[in-house]
Design an enzyme around this catalytic site. Structure first.
Site, PDB file in Angstrom:
ATOM      1  N   TYR A  45       0.825  -1.205   0.000  1.00 29.22           N
ATOM      2  CA  TYR A  45       0.000   0.000   0.000  1.00 29.22           C
ATOM      3  C   TYR A  45       0.863   1.260   0.000  1.00 29.22           C
ATOM      4  O   TYR A  45       0.753   2.120   0.887  1.00 29.22           O
ATOM      5  CB  TYR A  45      -0.933   0.018   1.212  1.00 29.22           C
ATOM      6  CG  TYR A  45      -1.839  -1.189   1.354  1.00 29.22           C
ATOM      7  CD1 TYR A  45      -2.286  -1.902   0.252  1.00 29.22           C
ATOM      8  CD2 TYR A  45      -2.246  -1.616   2.615  1.00 29.22           C
ATOM      9  CE1 TYR A  45      -3.109  -3.005   0.394  1.00 29.22           C
ATOM     10  CE2 TYR A  45      -3.083  -2.714   2.774  1.00 29.22           C
ATOM     11  CZ  TYR A  45      -3.498  -3.413   1.653  1.00 29.22           C
ATOM     12  OH  TYR A  45      -4.309  -4.508   1.808  1.00 29.22           O
ATOM     13  N   HIS A 113       0.224 -11.970   1.672  1.00 32.27           N
ATOM     14  CA  HIS A 113      -0.670 -11.045   0.964  1.00 32.27           C
ATOM     15  C   HIS A 113      -1.084 -11.606  -0.397  1.00 32.27           C
ATOM     16  O   HIS A 113      -0.241 -11.952  -1.225  1.00 32.27           O
ATOM     17  CB  HIS A 113       0.038  -9.708   0.775  1.00 32.27           C
ATOM     18  CG  HIS A 113      -0.879  -8.578   0.483  1.00 32.27           C
ATOM     19  ND1 HIS A 113      -0.471  -7.269   0.484  1.00 32.27           N
ATOM     20  CD2 HIS A 113      -2.209  -8.532   0.197  1.00 32.27           C
ATOM     21  CE1 HIS A 113      -1.482  -6.474   0.201  1.00 32.27           C
ATOM     22  NE2 HIS A 113      -2.550  -7.230   0.009  1.00 32.27           N
TER      23      HIS A 113
END
Length: 329
Positions: A45, A113
């Protein structure tokens, strides 16, 4: 103890609009003051970890380390398959880099992830074993996975359970909301596979249900996007015609529905301003009262009728999922 609602800090990356550091600190102060104790981020992110870490450092006098838990991720560092690194060496490096960015000496939760982008054998034979070793060393408190396709999440959980090393945490996003309710059927299966904590993320389906313009990058089909636009128009018409002082939006209806999934241990929402945090908390409390996901109804007959119209429009998509990984990745 983790709160039933957590703050997804991916919005600090700027992907949903500007998120200056001052606003991040205000958002974090509001969240912590309101009893939110779980904060989710990732190296993927952009600078989310950096901004979150700086905010925690600035607020450390008010909110010491014992007052919150941090969930971050590893393995994904960009958009494409080439940007994934699930090697044992990168696991160690990623954990230490995240601790550095977050100004922490341990991480409460670390997730692999977007596991669907990587061969399952690599996840269960290389990445997770190394993460569990870091858990034994005390650098990580809980280990888990995140991703979109529920069948992939379940398969990994089952393998871990069969090996006697069940996952602590499983994070599923965009799988329980107004247009998709698949997660509710998978939660019992994940429990059977020994998963201790199940996180349901993105009640607004990555902004699709926000009533604002859908982000260009959103992977939903044109048909689903058109159906959501139809729902937003219905809500706009309702607010104009009702003459009510109550502020009604598609986002509020969506959160009231998604947050009422009692079987999920934690609901994760994104907010980049203090006001967005407060609105989400109000929606969470409202959801506990309404219990829409288990057949509850609005007290207001007109609002209930609006909700039922939205349900009918989105019903054809209840089991729809977009491809992940997408074909062009």
């Amino acid at each position: 103890m983790m709160s039933k609602i957590g703050l997804g800090c991916g919005v600090f990356s700027g992907a949903y609009g500007p998120a200056p550091q001052e606003a991040v600190e205000d958002t974090m102060r509001t969240a912590l003051s309101s009893g939110i104790t779980l904060f989710d981020t990732s190296p993927y992110y952009n600078d989310s970890e950096i901004k979150l870490g700086a905010a925690l450092l600035a607020l450390q006098t008010e909110f010491p380390r014992s007052t919150y838990k941090i969930c971050t991720k590893l393995g994904r560092y960009g958009l494409h398959r080439a940007d994934f690194d699930y090697s044992a060496e990168r696991v160690v490096a990623s954990v230490h880099k995240s601790m550095q960015r977050l100004h922490l000496d341990y991480l409460d939760i670390v997730l692999c992830h977007d596991v669907e982008f990587v061969d399952i054998d690599k996840v269960v034979d290389v990445t997770l074993p190394k993460l569990f070793k870091l858990k034994q060393q005390g650098l990580v408190r809980q280990v888990g996975i995140s991703g979109y396709p529920l069948d992939v999440l379940l398969r990994i959980a089952q393998i871990q359970h069969q090996r006697g090393c069940p996952l602590d945490v499983c994070l599923s996003y965009c799988n329980f909301n107004l247009h998709c309710q698949l997660l509710s059927t998978y939660i019992p299966l994940l429990r059977d596979a020994g998963v201790k904590t199940i996180i349901s993320a993105s009640p607004l389906s990555m902004g699709l249900l926000s009533q604002d313009t859908t982000p260009e990058w959103h992977p939903a089909s044109p048909e689903l996007k058109a159906a959501v636009t139809q729902c937003a128009e219905l809500v706009n018409t309702y607010t104009k015609q009702s003459g009510s002082n109550r502020e009604i939006s598609l986002a509020k209806i969506a959160e009231s529905f998604a947050f009422s999934l009692a079987e999920a241990d934690i609901h994760l929402f994104g907010a980049k301003t203090s006001n967005e945090v407060s609105c989400a908390l109000e929606a969470f409390l409202r959801a506990q009262k309404l219990q829409l996901a288990s057949g509850g109804k609005y007290d207001d007959a007109d609002l209930q009728q609006l909700y039922e119209k939205i349900q009918r429009i989105l019903e054809p998509f209840a089991k729809y999922t977009w491809p992940s990984p997408p074909p062009d990745v």
